[in-house]
Structure formats: structure tokens, C-alpha cells
Design a protein around this motif. Structure first.
Motif, PDB file in Angstrom:
ATOM      1  N   GLU A  38       0.849  -1.239  -0.031  1.00  0.00           N
ATOM      2  CA  GLU A  38       0.061  -0.010   0.065  1.00  0.00           C
ATOM      3  C   GLU A  38       0.887   1.360  -0.120  1.00  0.00           C
ATOM      4  N   ILE A  39       0.258   2.410  -0.448  1.00  0.00           N
ATOM      5  CA  ILE A  39       1.016   3.598  -0.648  1.00  0.00           C
ATOM      6  C   ILE A  39      -0.009   4.871  -0.747  1.00  0.00           C
ATOM      7  N   ASN A  40       0.278   5.906   0.034  1.00  0.00           N
ATOM      8  CA  ASN A  40      -0.314   7.101  -0.045  1.00  0.00           C
ATOM      9  C   ASN A  40       0.613   8.112  -0.853  1.00  0.00           C
ATOM     10  N   TYR A  41      -0.096   8.797  -1.599  1.00  0.00           N
ATOM     11  CA  TYR A  41       0.347  10.007  -2.441  1.00  0.00           C
ATOM     12  C   TYR A  41      -0.258  11.263  -1.949  1.00  0.00           C
ATOM     13  N   LEU A  42       0.542  12.115  -1.614  1.00  0.00           N
ATOM     14  CA  LEU A  42       0.266  13.546  -1.406  1.00  0.00           C
ATOM     15  C   LEU A  42       0.097  14.225  -2.730  1.00  0.00           C
ATOM     16  N   ALA A  43      -1.119  14.599  -3.184  1.00  0.00           N
ATOM     17  CA  ALA A  43      -1.023  14.881  -4.612  1.00  0.00           C
ATOM     18  C   ALA A  43      -1.909  16.183  -4.616  1.00  0.00           C
ATOM     19  N   ASN A  44      -0.857  17.068  -5.789  1.00  0.00           N
ATOM     20  CA  ASN A  44      -1.558  18.245  -6.226  1.00  0.00           C
ATOM     21  C   ASN A  44      -2.168  18.191  -7.591  1.00  0.00           C
ATOM     22  N   CYS A  45      -3.444  18.865  -7.553  1.00  0.00           N
ATOM     23  CA  CYS A  45      -4.439  18.565  -8.706  1.00  0.00           C
ATOM     24  C   CYS A  45      -5.152  19.759  -9.194  1.00  0.00           C
ATOM     25  N   GLN A  46      -5.558  19.758 -10.349  1.00  0.00           N
ATOM     26  CA  GLN A  46      -6.368  20.550 -11.038  1.00  0.00           C
ATOM     27  C   GLN A  46      -7.773  20.113 -11.240  1.00  0.00           C
ATOM     28  N   ARG A  47      -8.662  20.994 -11.085  1.00  0.00           N
ATOM     29  CA  ARG A  47     -10.153  20.391 -11.180  1.00  0.00           C
ATOM     30  C   ARG A  47     -10.532  21.216 -12.486  1.00  0.00           C
ATOM     31  N   PHE A  48     -11.140  20.527 -13.504  1.00  0.00           N
ATOM     32  CA  PHE A  48     -11.714  21.342 -14.699  1.00  0.00           C
ATOM     33  C   PHE A  48     -12.815  20.528 -15.084  1.00  0.00           C
ATOM     34  N   SER A  49     -13.432  21.495 -16.251  1.00  0.00           N
ATOM     35  CA  SER A  49     -14.700  20.879 -16.942  1.00  0.00           C
ATOM     36  C   SER A  49     -14.436  21.081 -18.269  1.00  0.00           C
ATOM     37  N   ASN A  50     -15.066  20.206 -19.097  1.00  0.00           N
ATOM     38  CA  ASN A  50     -15.124  20.435 -20.527  1.00  0.00           C
ATOM     39  C   ASN A  50     -16.119  21.471 -21.048  1.00  0.00           C
ATOM     40  N   THR A  51     -17.121  21.684 -20.170  1.00  0.00           N
ATOM     41  CA  THR A  51     -17.966  22.577 -20.626  1.00  0.00           C
ATOM     42  C   THR A  51     -17.935  24.079 -20.142  1.00  0.00           C
ATOM     43  N   SER A  52     -17.085  24.189 -19.089  1.00  0.00           N
ATOM     44  CA  SER A  52     -16.745  25.663 -18.747  1.00  0.00           C
ATOM     45  C   SER A  52     -15.111  25.831 -18.919  1.00  0.00           C
ATOM     46  N   SER A  53     -15.063  27.380 -18.949  1.00  0.00           N
ATOM     47  CA  SER A  53     -13.576  27.777 -19.072  1.00  0.00           C
ATOM     48  C   SER A  53     -12.993  28.119 -17.826  1.00  0.00           C
ATOM     49  N   ASP A  54     -13.476  27.602 -16.468  1.00  0.00           N
ATOM     50  CA  ASP A  54     -12.799  27.926 -15.289  1.00  0.00           C
ATOM     51  C   ASP A  54     -12.394  26.576 -14.818  1.00  0.00           C
ATOM     52  N   TRP A  55     -11.100  26.761 -14.002  1.00  0.00           N
ATOM     53  CA  TRP A  55     -10.686  25.483 -13.328  1.00  0.00           C
ATOM     54  C   TRP A  55     -10.194  25.734 -12.227  1.00  0.00           C
ATOM     55  N   TYR A  56      -9.652  25.035 -11.055  1.00  0.00           N
ATOM     56  CA  TYR A  56      -8.921  25.551  -9.861  1.00  0.00           C
ATOM     57  C   TYR A  56      -7.979  24.428  -9.379  1.00  0.00           C
ATOM     58  N   LYS A  57      -7.296  24.634  -8.532  1.00  0.00           N
ATOM     59  CA  LYS A  57      -6.234  24.017  -7.978  1.00  0.00           C
ATOM     60  C   LYS A  57      -6.844  23.455  -6.592  1.00  0.00           C
ATOM     61  N   ALA A  58      -6.438  21.973  -6.462  1.00  0.00           N
ATOM     62  CA  ALA A  58      -6.991  21.462  -5.133  1.00  0.00           C
ATOM     63  C   ALA A  58      -5.941  20.241  -4.573  1.00  0.00           C
ATOM     64  N   SER A  59      -5.877  19.718  -3.503  1.00  0.00           N
ATOM     65  CA  SER A  59      -4.958  18.776  -3.045  1.00  0.00           C
ATOM     66  C   SER A  59      -5.698  17.498  -2.573  1.00  0.00           C
ATOM     67  N   TYR A  60      -5.165  16.517  -2.548  1.00  0.00           N
ATOM     68  CA  TYR A  60      -5.708  15.265  -2.181  1.00  0.00           C
ATOM     69  C   TYR A  60      -4.699  14.319  -1.385  1.00  0.00           C
ATOM     70  N   VAL A  61      -5.135  13.450  -0.620  1.00  0.00           N
ATOM     71  CA  VAL A  61      -4.460  12.093  -0.456  1.00  0.00           C
ATOM     72  C   VAL A  61      -5.006  10.976  -1.379  1.00  0.00           C
ATOM     73  N   ALA A  62      -4.003  10.167  -2.211  1.00  0.00           N
ATOM     74  CA  ALA A  62      -4.453   9.153  -2.924  1.00  0.00           C
ATOM     75  C   ALA A  62      -4.101   7.987  -2.378  1.00  0.00           C
ATOM     76  N   TRP A  63      -4.833   7.022  -1.930  1.00  0.00           N
ATOM     77  CA  TRP A  63      -4.375   5.687  -1.287  1.00  0.00           C
ATOM     78  C   TRP A  63      -4.427   4.534  -2.578  1.00  0.00           C
ATOM     79  N   TYR A  64      -3.623   3.880  -2.665  1.00  0.00           N
ATOM     80  CA  TYR A  64      -3.412   2.807  -3.388  1.00  0.00           C
ATOM     81  C   TYR A  64      -3.129   1.463  -2.619  1.00  0.00           C
ATOM     82  N   SER A  65      -3.846   0.455  -2.780  1.00  0.00           N
ATOM     83  CA  SER A  65      -3.974  -0.803  -1.986  1.00  0.00           C
ATOM     84  C   SER A  65      -2.508  -1.520  -2.493  1.00  0.00           C
TER      85      SER A  65
END
Length: 198
Positions: A38-65
Motif C-alpha cells: 500500500e502507498i499514499n500519495y500527497l497529490a496536487n491536482c487541477q479540477r476542470f470541466s469540458n463545458t466551462s472555461s474555469d478551473w481551480y487547484k486542489a490537493s488530495y491524498v490518494a491511497w493505493y492498496s
């Protein structure tokens, strides 16, 4: 030639004597098979949509078994924490056309934190709503200045108090998750690995 009765009767007990001399051999192997990858990633991400022109930055912890399922650059995690943003830095939408948004997001490097959560120098607690588990992160304040693969701090899962050592990752693409996503929005989640904790 006759074998001693004592010798013949003691042969079946040899395996149990070995197991007694090396305690928990089976339990450790089972534990490693279940949790070793198992592993945890501290991840920096982008959130965007195909239908709009705005996006924002977000962070998550992603866990893989299983760490092997996190290497292709497009493997969805087994579990993804709630979204976190650095509201002190504005945490705002960024307006741009979708095409250049993707181009800029793909070119982000590990040192570009912007409105992402700043993992370094303070404790964070990431909550996984699908399991009710939290992971606390403790990344050194100078971790971004360290070499890739260098020790950066530690994390702890609160449910079983398991500790993970964290190391600086390269900022490589970790995954792209198109809708539907866990939070139910119509926004893609595109993440880069900033730290990995094993």
C-alpha cells in the motif's frame, strides 16, 4: 537397524518446534502480503470541466492498496480523500480557455504550489469519506528543496495508527479521473504526485 521410538515419535513435532523458535513467521508473511504494497500519495491536482472555461487547484491524498497500480500515470486510486484547498492563498477559480488550462496543468512541476494545499511545515489531516479514515501528514518545511526520492517526513493513519515514511516525488502525473468523480461533480480530477508515503 532399529530406530529409536523416541526419534520416530518426535519427527512430527519438528515443524511446530521451528515455528515456536521463529514466532509469527506466518503472521508476518500474511501481513506483508496484505499491507506491504500500500502507498499514499500527497497529490496536487487541477479540477476542470469540458463545458466551462474555469478551473481551480486542489490537493488530495490518494491511497493505493498496491503500489504497482500507481505507476502508469493514469491509474485511479483505490480511495481518494476529500478535496483540500489553500483558502489563505485565495483558492479561486482561474479563468482560461479549457485547452490552455489543460496545457498549463500538465506542465505544472512539483515546486509550483499556487493555491494547492501547502504540505510542508505543518500538520494536515485528510479525511476519506468512503471509509471514515483520516491520514495525518507531517512534511518537513524544507522538503520541496530536497532531492527527488529523499526523506520528506511522515504520515499516520488514525484508524490503526500505522505510520508511513514520506519521500519527495517528482511531480509526475499520477492520474486523470474523468466524471463521474467521487465528489459527484462534473469536473475532471488531474493529479501530480508531490510526495509518496510507504
Amino acid at each position: 537397524m532399529k530406530l529409536s521410538t523416541l526419534l520416530i515419535t518426535s519427527i512430527p513435532f519438528i515443524p511446530s518446534m521451528i515455528a515456536a523458535a521463529i514466532p509469527d513467521v506466518v503472521a508476518h508473511n500474511e501481513t506483508l502480503a496484505k499491507r506491504g504494497g500500500e502507498i499514499n500519495y500527497l497529490a496536487n491536482c487541477q479540477r476542470f470541466s469540458n463545458t466551462s472555461s474555469d478551473w481551480y487547484k486542489a490537493s488530495y491524498v490518494a491511497w493505493y492498496s498496491n503500489v504497482d497500480n500507481s505507476q502508469s500515470g493514469n491509474d485511479r486510486p483505490t480511495s481518494l480523500s476529500n478535496e483540500y484547498r489553500d483558502w489563505a492563498a485565495g483558492g479561486k477559480f482561474i479563468s482560461s480557455d479549457t485547452k490552455s488550462c489543460r496545457k498549463e496543468a500538465y506542465s505544472l512541476s512539483a515546486h509550483y504550489l499556487g493555491d494547492h494545499l501547502h504540505w510542508e511545515g505543518q500538520q494536515h489531516s485528510a479525511y476519506f469519506s468512503d471509509s471514515g479514515v483520516s491520514v495525518q501528514t507531517h512534511i518537513a518545511s524544507d522538503a520541496q528543496g530536497r532531492a527527488n526520492g529523499a526523506y520528506a517526513g511522515w504520515a499516520q493513519r488514525t484508524s490503526d495508527r500505522r505510520k508511513f515514511n514520506c519521500y519527495k516525488d517528482t511531480g509526475r502525473d499520477l492520474f486523470v479521473w474523468p466524471p463521474p468523480v467521487p465528489d459527484g461533480t462534473n469536473r475532471f480530477i488531474m493529479c501530480q504526485a508531490i510526495y509518496y508515503c510507504i
